[in-house]
Design a protein around this motif. Sequence first.
Motif, PDB file in Angstrom:
ATOM      1  N   ASP A  67       0.832  -1.211   0.000  1.00  0.00           N
ATOM      2  CA  ASP A  67       0.000   0.000   0.000  1.00  0.00           C
ATOM      3  C   ASP A  67       0.862   1.254   0.000  1.00  0.00           C
ATOM      4  O   ASP A  67       0.555   2.228  -0.697  1.00  0.00           O
ATOM      5  CB  ASP A  67      -0.934   0.012   1.214  1.00  0.00           C
ATOM      6  CG  ASP A  67      -2.014  -1.058   1.154  1.00  0.00           C
ATOM      7  OD1 ASP A  67      -2.278  -1.570   0.038  1.00  0.00           O
ATOM      8  OD2 ASP A  67      -2.584  -1.378   2.222  1.00  0.00           O
ATOM      9  N   MET A  68       1.954   1.236   0.760  1.00  0.00           N
ATOM     10  CA  MET A  68       2.841   2.385   0.827  1.00  0.00           C
ATOM     11  C   MET A  68       3.518   2.637  -0.531  1.00  0.00           C
ATOM     12  O   MET A  68       3.693   3.770  -0.941  1.00  0.00           O
ATOM     13  CB  MET A  68       3.888   2.193   1.920  1.00  0.00           C
ATOM     14  CG  MET A  68       3.316   2.272   3.322  1.00  0.00           C
ATOM     15  SD  MET A  68       4.473   1.783   4.622  1.00  0.00           S
ATOM     16  CE  MET A  68       5.719   3.031   4.459  1.00  0.00           C
ATOM     17  N   GLN A  69       3.884   1.570  -1.216  1.00  0.00           N
ATOM     18  CA  GLN A  69       4.503   1.712  -2.533  1.00  0.00           C
ATOM     19  C   GLN A  69       3.530   2.327  -3.537  1.00  0.00           C
ATOM     20  O   GLN A  69       3.897   3.194  -4.332  1.00  0.00           O
ATOM     21  CB  GLN A  69       4.996   0.355  -3.053  1.00  0.00           C
ATOM     22  CG  GLN A  69       6.239  -0.134  -2.362  1.00  0.00           C
ATOM     23  CD  GLN A  69       7.416   0.792  -2.582  1.00  0.00           C
ATOM     24  OE1 GLN A  69       7.682   1.258  -3.687  1.00  0.00           O
ATOM     25  NE2 GLN A  69       8.130   1.096  -1.513  1.00  0.00           N
ATOM     26  N   TYR A  70       2.278   1.895  -3.507  1.00  0.00           N
ATOM     27  CA  TYR A  70       1.269   2.463  -4.396  1.00  0.00           C
ATOM     28  C   TYR A  70       1.023   3.945  -4.073  1.00  0.00           C
ATOM     29  O   TYR A  70       0.893   4.769  -4.975  1.00  0.00           O
ATOM     30  CB  TYR A  70      -0.053   1.694  -4.317  1.00  0.00           C
ATOM     31  CG  TYR A  70      -0.112   0.515  -5.251  1.00  0.00           C
ATOM     32  CD1 TYR A  70      -0.155   0.703  -6.628  1.00  0.00           C
ATOM     33  CD2 TYR A  70      -0.112  -0.789  -4.760  1.00  0.00           C
ATOM     34  CE1 TYR A  70      -0.198  -0.379  -7.492  1.00  0.00           C
ATOM     35  CE2 TYR A  70      -0.157  -1.869  -5.621  1.00  0.00           C
ATOM     36  CZ  TYR A  70      -0.215  -1.667  -6.975  1.00  0.00           C
ATOM     37  OH  TYR A  70      -0.255  -2.723  -7.832  1.00  0.00           O
ATOM     38  N   ALA A  71       0.947   4.276  -2.767  1.00  0.00           N
ATOM     39  CA  ALA A  71       0.731   5.665  -2.367  1.00  0.00           C
ATOM     40  C   ALA A  71       1.907   6.549  -2.802  1.00  0.00           C
ATOM     41  O   ALA A  71       1.719   7.672  -3.263  1.00  0.00           O
ATOM     42  CB  ALA A  71       0.535   5.745  -0.858  1.00  0.00           C
ATOM     43  N   LYS A  72       3.113   6.024  -2.673  1.00  0.00           N
ATOM     44  CA  LYS A  72       4.324   6.754  -3.066  1.00  0.00           C
ATOM     45  C   LYS A  72       4.320   7.016  -4.572  1.00  0.00           C
ATOM     46  O   LYS A  72       4.695   8.084  -5.037  1.00  0.00           O
ATOM     47  CB  LYS A  72       5.544   5.946  -2.653  1.00  0.00           C
ATOM     48  CG  LYS A  72       6.867   6.583  -2.907  1.00  0.00           C
ATOM     49  CD  LYS A  72       7.966   5.665  -2.395  1.00  0.00           C
ATOM     50  CE  LYS A  72       9.330   6.166  -2.738  1.00  0.00           C
ATOM     51  NZ  LYS A  72      10.370   5.230  -2.266  1.00  0.00           N
ATOM     52  N   GLU A  73       3.869   6.014  -5.331  1.00  0.00           N
ATOM     53  CA  GLU A  73       3.852   6.123  -6.784  1.00  0.00           C
ATOM     54  C   GLU A  73       2.832   7.183  -7.246  1.00  0.00           C
ATOM     55  O   GLU A  73       3.055   7.873  -8.220  1.00  0.00           O
ATOM     56  CB  GLU A  73       3.480   4.760  -7.373  1.00  0.00           C
ATOM     57  CG  GLU A  73       3.689   4.626  -8.841  1.00  0.00           C
ATOM     58  CD  GLU A  73       3.413   3.211  -9.309  1.00  0.00           C
ATOM     59  OE1 GLU A  73       2.308   2.975  -9.821  1.00  0.00           O
ATOM     60  OE2 GLU A  73       4.299   2.353  -9.138  1.00  0.00           O
ATOM     61  N   LYS A  74       1.714   7.298  -6.525  1.00  0.00           N
ATOM     62  CA  LYS A  74       0.671   8.258  -6.895  1.00  0.00           C
ATOM     63  C   LYS A  74       1.059   9.690  -6.609  1.00  0.00           C
ATOM     64  O   LYS A  74       0.575  10.601  -7.254  1.00  0.00           O
ATOM     65  CB  LYS A  74      -0.623   7.926  -6.160  1.00  0.00           C
ATOM     66  CG  LYS A  74      -1.315   6.713  -6.700  1.00  0.00           C
ATOM     67  CD  LYS A  74      -2.612   6.464  -5.975  1.00  0.00           C
ATOM     68  CE  LYS A  74      -3.301   5.218  -6.507  1.00  0.00           C
ATOM     69  NZ  LYS A  74      -4.549   4.938  -5.796  1.00  0.00           N
ATOM     70  N   SER A  75       1.934   9.899  -5.630  1.00  0.00           N
ATOM     71  CA  SER A  75       2.294  11.282  -5.265  1.00  0.00           C
ATOM     72  C   SER A  75       3.506  11.801  -6.002  1.00  0.00           C
ATOM     73  O   SER A  75       4.057  11.271  -6.868  1.00  0.00           O
ATOM     74  CB  SER A  75       2.571  11.382  -3.781  1.00  0.00           C
ATOM     75  OG  SER A  75       3.602  10.514  -3.373  1.00  0.00           O
TER      76      SER A  75
END
Length: 66
Positions: A58-66
């Motif tokens: 989840d953290m990797q996906y959130a990082k990718e979106k920002s």
Amino acid sequence: MYVNGWRYKMARTGRPKVENPKRHLIGLKLTDSEFEQVKEYASRHNMTTTQVLQRGLDMQYAKEKS
């Protein structure tokens, strides 16, 4: 179910159904030190190793979106 002419409802067995079941299993190879890191982190944060890895994803996906 009928017994001596009387109808009885049987209790449902098994786990309750969930809205979004987890059907896929992924195997993961880790070194001894990586495995210990995951176990220690999970223990310190009162989580399972699965929860730790899911949170990391989840953290990797959130990082990718920002």
